[in-house]
Design a protein around this motif. Structure first.
Motif, PDB file in Angstrom:
ATOM      1  N   ALA A 130       0.827  -1.199   0.000  1.00 22.67           N
ATOM      2  CA  ALA A 130       0.000   0.000   0.000  1.00 22.67           C
ATOM      3  C   ALA A 130       0.866   1.255   0.000  1.00 22.67           C
ATOM      4  CB  ALA A 130      -0.920   0.003   1.226  1.00 22.67           C
ATOM      5  N   VAL A 131       2.095   1.138   0.501  1.00 21.30           N
ATOM      6  CA  VAL A 131       3.017   2.268   0.577  1.00 21.30           C
ATOM      7  C   VAL A 131       4.038   2.220  -0.553  1.00 21.30           C
ATOM      8  CG1 VAL A 131       4.857   3.316   1.962  1.00 21.30           C
ATOM      9  CG2 VAL A 131       2.757   2.518   3.066  1.00 21.30           C
ATOM     10  N   ARG A 132       4.556   1.020  -0.848  1.00 22.40           N
ATOM     11  CA  ARG A 132       5.689   0.900  -1.755  1.00 22.40           C
ATOM     12  C   ARG A 132       5.311   0.404  -3.157  1.00 22.40           C
ATOM     13  NH1 ARG A 132      10.262   1.642   0.792  1.00 22.40           N
ATOM     14  NH2 ARG A 132      11.442   0.701  -0.931  1.00 22.40           N
ATOM     15  N   GLY A 133       4.079  -0.069  -3.318  1.00 25.44           N
ATOM     16  CA  GLY A 133       3.638  -0.473  -4.642  1.00 25.44           C
ATOM     17  C   GLY A 133       3.461  -1.978  -4.780  1.00 25.44           C
ATOM     18  N   PRO A 134       2.554  -2.430  -5.661  1.00 22.32           N
ATOM     19  CA  PRO A 134       2.275  -3.856  -5.837  1.00 22.32           C
ATOM     20  C   PRO A 134       3.523  -4.645  -6.199  1.00 22.32           C
ATOM     21  CG  PRO A 134       0.641  -2.513  -6.986  1.00 22.32           C
ATOM     22  CD  PRO A 134       1.715  -1.580  -6.526  1.00 22.32           C
ATOM     23  N   GLY A 135       3.707  -5.782  -5.525  1.00 17.60           N
ATOM     24  CA  GLY A 135       4.826  -6.655  -5.808  1.00 17.60           C
ATOM     25  C   GLY A 135       6.100  -6.316  -5.073  1.00 17.60           C
TER      26      GLY A 135
END
Length: 382
Positions: A130-135
């Motif tokens: 949610a903070v750093r991006g999907p995957g």
């Protein structure tokens, strides 16, 4: 003279030097302190970077914190790491793990002078991504596994504490133990893109106390640097540097050679000079007007009247500046509550000095770019 007194007056060389090699990044973390994404076309060349390393060796800077952006995206990253370690400058670099392949992990395991920090902001994929991006969670865990499998000793898991992951501290510690790593936690600052999400992500007052209690009870061997000295006003001083070291023992070199007083204060007000135009890093560190001012003893301003001033030292300069609070006033997260009325008053919140964010995800391009900064930071990875 105490060690703290020596630190406040400044040292001949920084003991915590952060060097952002590039603003290019394959992720777009919502709290990125340097608003990274695209390369800056003025980025220092390989030879200019080696000249910086030569100067650090002469100044006897024993290690440098390399970051970005995502530093491993630079095509000369491993060349610069090898050059630094062969010139007696140890390297500690922060990465999201995108290029920590089994081969890279084996190379790192063979070096005695390189330390690796894998950034992870959730002990679960849901919280982290949610903070750093999907995957990004799976990418970080894969990097940790590759390092452990290669026999790399004591990698670091680097966590920015937010109100969404503060309940996961035990889980982070368990993750570190599982991978033979050490947990490092840092404070969320309202710098870069972090300014846009600070109100909703920074820990609440109750969570600040929760964090402090956890560090006192379970913080042995957990690294904190200078992140949480403002929490010392609760009573017991925490391990780490319990004062603002900006321009005294800490500074930042950015990708174009600008030198800032603090990695969390990338703004013209804290710009000390440029290593290319101002005679090199040593000249900036020794002779900068800004650094001279920061090394001059101060009275502590309004906070000096507080009985807890000797513990918290007035808090974080960057946190105050980027929330529009006076630098001689309380920290916005002052645990005695003095920051709350200051935040509720009318204030002017500064804008970040640089923004290399990407408004849309970059794709790998198959035609020559019109500008250097149009090159995808993922080039060569796919």
């Amino acid at each position: 003279m105490t060690l703290v007194d020596q630190f406040e007056l400044g040292l001949d060389a920084p003991i915590c030097l952060t060097w952002e090699l590039t603003y290019a990044c394959n992720l777009s973390c919502v709290h990125c302190l340097s608003s990274s994404g695209r390369r800056d076309p003025r980025e220092l060349t390989t030879e200019q970077c080696k000249a910086v390393i030569d100067e650090l060796e002469r100044m006897q800077v024993f290690y440098v914190n390399i970051g970005g952006g995502e530093p491993t995206i630079r095509s000369d990253f491993w060349e610069l790491v090898d050059y630094a370690t062969s010139h007696h400058v140890g390297v500690k670099f922060s990465t999201n793990g995108v290029r920590i392949t089994p081969a890279a992990a084996a190379k790192l395991a063979a070096s005695d002078y390189v330390d690796v920090q894998i950034s992870l902001d959730g002990a679960t994929a849901a919280v982290n991504d949610a903070v750093r991006g999907p995957g990004s969670y799976d990418m970080a865990i894969r990097a940790l596994r590759n390092l452990a499998a290669a026999g790399f000793k004591d990698a670091k898991i680097s966590v920015v504490v937010t109100r969404h992951n503060v309940d996961q501290l035990d889980d982070f510690k368990a993750l570190a133990d599982e991978h033979g790593a050490t947990l490092r936690i840092t404070r969320l600052r309202p710098s870069g893109r972090g300014a846009d999400v600070w109100d909703e992500l920074h820990p609440t007052a109750a969570q600040q106390r929760q964090l402090y209690d956890w560090l006192v009870a379970r913080g042995d061997n957990v690294l904190t640097g200078d992140s949480f000295f403002h929490l010392s006003a609760y009573g017991e001083s925490l391990p780490g540097l319990n004062l603002c070291g900006a321009g005294r023992v800490v500074c930042l070199i950015d990708p174009v050679g600008d030198v800032y007083a603090c990695p969390f204060a990338i703004h013209d007000q804290f710009l000390a000079g440029n290593i290319v135009s101002d005679g090199g890093f040593g000249s900036v560190w020794r002779d900068s007007t800004l650094f001279t001012e920061l090394r001059t003893p101060t009275t502590g301003g309004a906070c000096a009247k507080c009985s807890h001033f000797d513990s918290c030292r007035g808090g974080c300069m960057a946190a105050k500046f980027f929330t529009g609070l006076p630098l001689d006033g309380p920290d916005p997260e002052c645990v005695q509550g003095y920051g709350e009325p200051a935040l509720s008053a009318e204030r002017l919140v500064p804008k970040p000095a640089v923004d290399h964010s990407r408004s849309i995800p970059l794709a790998v391009i198959n035609r020559p770019p019109k500008r250097v900064c149009d090159v995808s930071p993922l080039a060569g990875l796919l």
